[in-house]
Design a protein around this motif. Structure first.
Motif, PDB file in Angstrom:
ATOM      1  N   GLY A 180      -1.571   4.994  15.701  1.00  0.00           N
ATOM      2  CA  GLY A 180      -0.497   4.006  15.744  1.00  0.00           C
ATOM      3  C   GLY A 180      -0.097   3.564  17.133  1.00  0.00           C
ATOM      4  O   GLY A 180       0.901   2.853  17.297  1.00  0.00           O
ATOM      5  N   LYS A 181      -0.884   3.921  18.148  1.00  0.00           N
ATOM      6  CA  LYS A 181      -0.510   3.600  19.528  1.00  0.00           C
ATOM      7  C   LYS A 181      -0.522   2.083  19.769  1.00  0.00           C
ATOM      8  O   LYS A 181       0.454   1.518  20.278  1.00  0.00           O
ATOM      9  CB  LYS A 181      -1.464   4.299  20.499  1.00  0.00           C
ATOM     10  CG  LYS A 181      -1.549   5.813  20.328  1.00  0.00           C
ATOM     11  CD  LYS A 181      -2.418   6.454  21.377  1.00  0.00           C
ATOM     12  CE  LYS A 181      -3.860   5.972  21.332  1.00  0.00           C
ATOM     13  NZ  LYS A 181      -4.551   6.315  20.070  1.00  0.00           N
ATOM     14  N   THR A 182      -1.624   1.428  19.442  1.00  0.00           N
ATOM     15  CA  THR A 182      -1.716  -0.022  19.646  1.00  0.00           C
ATOM     16  C   THR A 182      -0.703  -0.767  18.789  1.00  0.00           C
ATOM     17  O   THR A 182      -0.159  -1.802  19.205  1.00  0.00           O
ATOM     18  CB  THR A 182      -3.140  -0.508  19.337  1.00  0.00           C
ATOM     19  OG1 THR A 182      -4.058   0.110  20.248  1.00  0.00           O
ATOM     20  CG2 THR A 182      -3.255  -2.024  19.479  1.00  0.00           C
ATOM     21  N   ILE A 206       1.440  10.709  19.948  1.00  0.00           N
ATOM     22  CA  ILE A 206       1.556  10.154  18.598  1.00  0.00           C
ATOM     23  C   ILE A 206       0.495  10.801  17.721  1.00  0.00           C
ATOM     24  O   ILE A 206      -0.683  10.868  18.087  1.00  0.00           O
ATOM     25  CB  ILE A 206       1.351   8.618  18.597  1.00  0.00           C
ATOM     26  CG1 ILE A 206       2.270   7.949  19.621  1.00  0.00           C
ATOM     27  CG2 ILE A 206       1.577   8.041  17.207  1.00  0.00           C
ATOM     28  CD1 ILE A 206       3.726   8.038  19.288  1.00  0.00           C
ATOM     29  N   ASP A 207       0.883  11.255  16.559  1.00  0.00           N
ATOM     30  CA  ASP A 207      -0.063  11.830  15.600  1.00  0.00           C
ATOM     31  C   ASP A 207       0.288  11.334  14.202  1.00  0.00           C
ATOM     32  O   ASP A 207       1.410  11.565  13.711  1.00  0.00           O
ATOM     33  CB  ASP A 207      -0.018  13.365  15.657  1.00  0.00           C
ATOM     34  CG  ASP A 207      -1.073  13.992  14.752  1.00  0.00           C
ATOM     35  OD1 ASP A 207      -2.170  13.412  14.633  1.00  0.00           O
ATOM     36  OD2 ASP A 207      -0.784  15.043  14.137  1.00  0.00           O
ATOM     37  N   ASN A 208      -0.655  10.632  13.593  1.00  0.00           N
ATOM     38  CA  ASN A 208      -0.459  10.123  12.230  1.00  0.00           C
ATOM     39  C   ASN A 208       0.816   9.294  12.098  1.00  0.00           C
ATOM     40  O   ASN A 208       1.562   9.416  11.126  1.00  0.00           O
ATOM     41  CB  ASN A 208      -0.448  11.278  11.226  1.00  0.00           C
ATOM     42  CG  ASN A 208      -0.622  10.792   9.791  1.00  0.00           C
ATOM     43  OD1 ASN A 208      -1.218   9.739   9.553  1.00  0.00           O
ATOM     44  ND2 ASN A 208      -0.074  11.538   8.846  1.00  0.00           N
ATOM     45  N   GLY A 209       1.088   8.468  13.122  1.00  0.00           N
ATOM     46  CA  GLY A 209       2.229   7.558  13.066  1.00  0.00           C
ATOM     47  C   GLY A 209       3.558   8.188  13.430  1.00  0.00           C
ATOM     48  O   GLY A 209       4.601   7.540  13.307  1.00  0.00           O
ATOM     49  N   ALA A 254       0.813  -1.205   0.000  1.00  0.00           N
ATOM     50  CA  ALA A 254       0.000   0.000   0.000  1.00  0.00           C
ATOM     51  C   ALA A 254       0.851   1.262   0.000  1.00  0.00           C
ATOM     52  O   ALA A 254       0.350   2.352  -0.240  1.00  0.00           O
ATOM     53  CB  ALA A 254      -0.920   0.009   1.223  1.00  0.00           C
ATOM     54  N   ASN A 255       2.134   1.103   0.263  1.00  0.00           N
ATOM     55  CA  ASN A 255       3.074   2.238   0.223  1.00  0.00           C
ATOM     56  C   ASN A 255       2.659   3.355   1.177  1.00  0.00           C
ATOM     57  O   ASN A 255       2.846   4.527   0.901  1.00  0.00           O
ATOM     58  CB  ASN A 255       3.204   2.768  -1.217  1.00  0.00           C
ATOM     59  CG  ASN A 255       4.475   3.618  -1.393  1.00  0.00           C
ATOM     60  OD1 ASN A 255       5.465   3.396  -0.693  1.00  0.00           O
ATOM     61  ND2 ASN A 255       4.427   4.567  -2.300  1.00  0.00           N
ATOM     62  N   GLU A 256       2.080   2.976   2.310  1.00  0.00           N
ATOM     63  CA  GLU A 256       1.684   3.955   3.307  1.00  0.00           C
ATOM     64  C   GLU A 256       2.028   3.408   4.677  1.00  0.00           C
ATOM     65  O   GLU A 256       1.475   2.401   5.112  1.00  0.00           O
ATOM     66  CB  GLU A 256       0.185   4.256   3.212  1.00  0.00           C
ATOM     67  CG  GLU A 256      -0.267   5.328   4.196  1.00  0.00           C
ATOM     68  CD  GLU A 256      -1.738   5.677   4.023  1.00  0.00           C
ATOM     69  OE1 GLU A 256      -2.290   6.280   4.952  1.00  0.00           O
ATOM     70  OE2 GLU A 256      -2.315   5.328   2.977  1.00  0.00           O
ATOM     71  N   SER A 257       2.932   4.036   5.385  1.00  0.00           N
ATOM     72  CA  SER A 257       3.410   3.537   6.672  1.00  0.00           C
ATOM     73  C   SER A 257       2.435   3.886   7.780  1.00  0.00           C
ATOM     74  O   SER A 257       1.851   4.968   7.806  1.00  0.00           O
ATOM     75  CB  SER A 257       4.788   4.118   6.987  1.00  0.00           C
ATOM     76  OG  SER A 257       5.741   3.661   6.052  1.00  0.00           O
ATOM     77  N   THR A 258       2.294   2.941   8.730  1.00  0.00           N
ATOM     78  CA  THR A 258       1.493   3.203   9.920  1.00  0.00           C
ATOM     79  C   THR A 258       2.312   3.965  10.947  1.00  0.00           C
ATOM     80  O   THR A 258       1.800   4.862  11.620  1.00  0.00           O
ATOM     81  CB  THR A 258       1.011   1.867  10.523  1.00  0.00           C
ATOM     82  OG1 THR A 258       0.302   1.133   9.522  1.00  0.00           O
ATOM     83  CG2 THR A 258       0.105   2.108  11.710  1.00  0.00           C
ATOM     84  N   ILE A 299      -1.550   2.977  27.118  1.00  0.00           N
ATOM     85  CA  ILE A 299      -2.297   3.674  26.072  1.00  0.00           C
ATOM     86  C   ILE A 299      -3.598   4.121  26.698  1.00  0.00           C
ATOM     87  O   ILE A 299      -4.370   3.304  27.215  1.00  0.00           O
ATOM     88  CB  ILE A 299      -2.571   2.765  24.867  1.00  0.00           C
ATOM     89  CG1 ILE A 299      -1.264   2.373  24.189  1.00  0.00           C
ATOM     90  CG2 ILE A 299      -3.493   3.448  23.871  1.00  0.00           C
ATOM     91  CD1 ILE A 299      -1.438   1.415  23.045  1.00  0.00           C
ATOM     92  N   ALA A 300      -3.851   5.408  26.681  1.00  0.00           N
ATOM     93  CA  ALA A 300      -5.018   5.936  27.363  1.00  0.00           C
ATOM     94  C   ALA A 300      -5.771   6.903  26.470  1.00  0.00           C
ATOM     95  O   ALA A 300      -5.188   7.817  25.874  1.00  0.00           O
ATOM     96  CB  ALA A 300      -4.609   6.627  28.654  1.00  0.00           C
ATOM     97  N   HIS A 301      -7.062   6.669  26.368  1.00  0.00           N
ATOM     98  CA  HIS A 301      -7.919   7.633  25.675  1.00  0.00           C
ATOM     99  C   HIS A 301      -8.371   8.718  26.654  1.00  0.00           C
ATOM    100  O   HIS A 301      -8.452   9.893  26.289  1.00  0.00           O
ATOM    101  CB  HIS A 301      -9.138   6.916  25.081  1.00  0.00           C
ATOM    102  CG  HIS A 301     -10.098   7.842  24.405  1.00  0.00           C
ATOM    103  ND1 HIS A 301      -9.800   8.464  23.201  1.00  0.00           N
ATOM    104  CD2 HIS A 301     -11.337   8.248  24.755  1.00  0.00           C
ATOM    105  CE1 HIS A 301     -10.823   9.213  22.844  1.00  0.00           C
ATOM    106  NE2 HIS A 301     -11.764   9.103  23.756  1.00  0.00           N
TER     107      HIS A 301
END
Length: 585
Positions: A386-388, A555-558, A359-363, A539-541
């Motif tokens: 990308g946290k999990t 973390i934002d957009n990986g 897919a050429n798109e990194s997580t 990891i906390a919401h």
């Protein structure tokens, strides 16, 4: 997931595979072959009793000789019965043992697969392979299959014998064999394709039933019972049509073979009657000859009757073989190093990862931060940032594309997977509860735990009062997926399991996300007991749960966009401050 190029399986491949399983019980195989040899020999002798009675006993009116012949016939029948019992019983023993080994091997192959394998496979399909496909393959190790092999030897022996007795009649009968071969060739591929289509539609139906059972609450809450029924009816109808087509091919195949067999009988009767009338053959010889021709028909008939099952088994073997060809990407190191002791810190250094490389798109993109030993590090960010994924990479459920993840400076790929995962406890919002007792769930990660150790973690997880209120205490059944427990009870049970495992690294993946505020407060004490003195990644919401974290990584957009304590990040008035203000203002 690495997968070898799938090759078209053949009957030879399947029989070779099955025979290797049978070789594990050589003495039973030898016993069966010996019994089969004696059965074949005795079956060959039986028509000779008929010949004796018709040609010698009846013309001479010798009642003593008649009694002896009948006695020999009955004795031979009894011995045949005993040998058939021995052959059938021990073939069943060999069959069940071999198929159990095969099922265990397939289960082991499934357990060794990567997480990605199960994410891209359907549960219902895997269940069919473990059950129906295995059972279909069992027919290749059945008493009928071994009898078929014995019948082939009988076929050759009898064919040679009838050529010796009367080559003209034998030659006339042999003319029908090419016709039978042509019928087999024409129908073999048709039957194979028909049963493969039926197997695929059965798998689809199994998947749909699996989804219905696991999503029944969703179906009922949206009152979509009729829609679910319509979808199932459509799949069921497709399976019915596929099975009808497969049955149609088999139904047409068998009469054609029977027609050839009747043609053989007609040839023998016509030529045999002629030779008897010409005084070139006795009536007894003709009757025995008909019996021998019947013995020729028996292996041919059994072979054709088993054709459908053979084709089904070939389809099942191909599906089983597909799993054995899959090679996991998460590999053990060739020279593993010892896992470090003491305070364990985790280092992520320029980590890049994508779930689908094509897919050429990194997580994750160039992620770098440290989880300090004995401290609590929190990961925050929007859903899908990308946290999990980071927690899955630390546990080596996936491998990174580039960069490094290390524990105390040692790359995690240098550790045995068992060592790595034994030192990590994960408590997530997806509370995995076994269908068993409370004890079964608590000791899942440490089967050898003592009663004192179990009681201690029950107290630390604040489960003491709950367990005491149950009639069977810790031996109480929790039901499938823990249906008899509340959300808070399930979560405390997961925490007790992690406490008993006593791993030095703890990962909390939104462990209280599914709980209300009151339940979260009740759980927090148990979580504090779990994370005390351990290296913890949270990891906390809900940002209210991580005020006291030693470090917060945003973390934002990986990508890692901010790091610091709660107050320091608020003072920066950046990404973390925006998340915080969105929740509390």
């Amino acid at each position: 997931m690495q997968q070898e190029p799938l090759q078209q399986v053949t009957t030879k491949d399947m029989l070779g595979f099955v025979f290797n399983k049978v070789l594990n019980q050589r003495w039973i195989l030898v016993l069966n072959v010996l019994a089969l040899t004696l059965i074949t020999a005795l079956q060959f002798v039986m028509p000779q009793f008929e010949k004796l009675i018709i040609d010698q006993v009846i013309p001479t009116h010798n009642f003593q000789w008649l009694a002896l012949v009948i006695g020999g016939l009955l004795l031979t029948a009894v011995v045949l019965g005993i040998l058939n019992y021995v052959s059938t019983y021990y073939m069943g023993v060999m069959s069940q043992s071999a198929i159990t080994d095969l099922r265990n091997d397939l289960y082991h192959d499934l357990l060794t697969q990567d997480t990605q394998f199960f994410e891209t496979s359907k549960t219902g399909d895997l269940m069919v392979r473990l059950t129906s496909d295995i059972n279909n393959l069992q027919s290749m190790i059945s008493a009928n299959m071994l009898s078929m092999v014995g019948n082939m030897f009988t076929f050759v022996g009898v064919l040679v014998f009838i050529f010796i007795v009367n080559w003209q009649m034998a030659l006339a009968v042999s003319v029908t064999f090419p016709l039978m071969f042509i019928i087999y060739r024409v129908f073999r591929d048709r039957i194979h394709k028909a049963y493969r289509a039926a197997r695929l539609s059965q798998t689809k139906m199994s998947n749909q039933m699996q989804n219905t059972l696991t999503q029944i609450d969703l179906i009922k809450s949206y009152t979509n019972e009729d829609l679910a029924q319509d979808h199932f009816n459509e799949t069921s109808e497709q399976n019915k049509q596929d099975m009808i087509r497969a049955t149609q091919n088999g139904a047409l195949f068998s009469p054609l073979i029977d027609g050839v067999n009747y043609l053989e009988v007609a040839i023998i009767l016509a030529l045999g009657a002629y030779f008897v009338m010409q005084k070139q053959m006795t009536v007894g010889t003709l009757v025995a000859y008909l019996t021998y021709v019947g013995m020729l028909q028996s292996p041919i008939r059994s072979f054709t009757q088993l054709l459908n099952q053979i084709q089904q088994s070939l389809v099942s073997y191909g599906r089983i073989n597909e799993i054995s060809q899959v090679r996991p990407t998460i590999e053990e190191p060739a020279h593993p190093v010892a896992f470090p002791t003491g305070n364990l810190g985790i280092q992520l250094d320029h980590v890049n990862f994508a779930y689908q490389v094509e897919a050429n798109e990194s997580t994750l993109k160039d992620v770098t931060f440290d989880v300090l030993g004995g401290k609590t590090t929190a990961l925050v960010g929007h859903s899908g940032s990308g946290k999990t994924t980071i927690t899955k990479l630390i546990d080596r459920l996936y491998d990174i594309e580039s960069g490094e993840i290390a524990i105390n400076g040692i790359d995690i790929t240098d550790f045995r997977l068992e060592d790595l995962r034994r030192h990590i406890s994960i408590v997530s919002q997806d509370m995995f509860i076994l269908d068993g007792t409370l004890r079964d769930n608590i000791v899942y990660g440490r089967q050898e735990a003592t009663d004192e150790q179990i009681q201690r973690v029950i107290e630390m997880a604040d489960l003491t009062q709950f367990v005491a209120s149950l009639p069977d205490g810790i031996e109480t059944q929790v039901g499938e997926r823990g249906v008899k427990l509340s959300g808070g009870q399930k979560q405390r049970l997961s925490i007790a399991r992690a406490l008993l495992k006593d791993a030095p690294i703890v990962i909390l993946d939104e462990a209280t996300a599914s709980l209300d505020n009151e339940a979260e407060k009740q759980i927090q004490h148990a979580l504090d007991n779990l994370t005390q003195t351990r290296t913890t990644l949270v990891i906390a919401h809900r940002l209210s749960t991580i005020y006291n974290a030693d470090q917060i990584v945003v973390i934002d957009n990986g990508r890692v966009v901010e790091k610091g304590t709660h107050q320091a990040l608020l003072d920066q008035n950046g990404a973390y401050a925006k998340l915080y203000n969105a929740q509390f203002k």
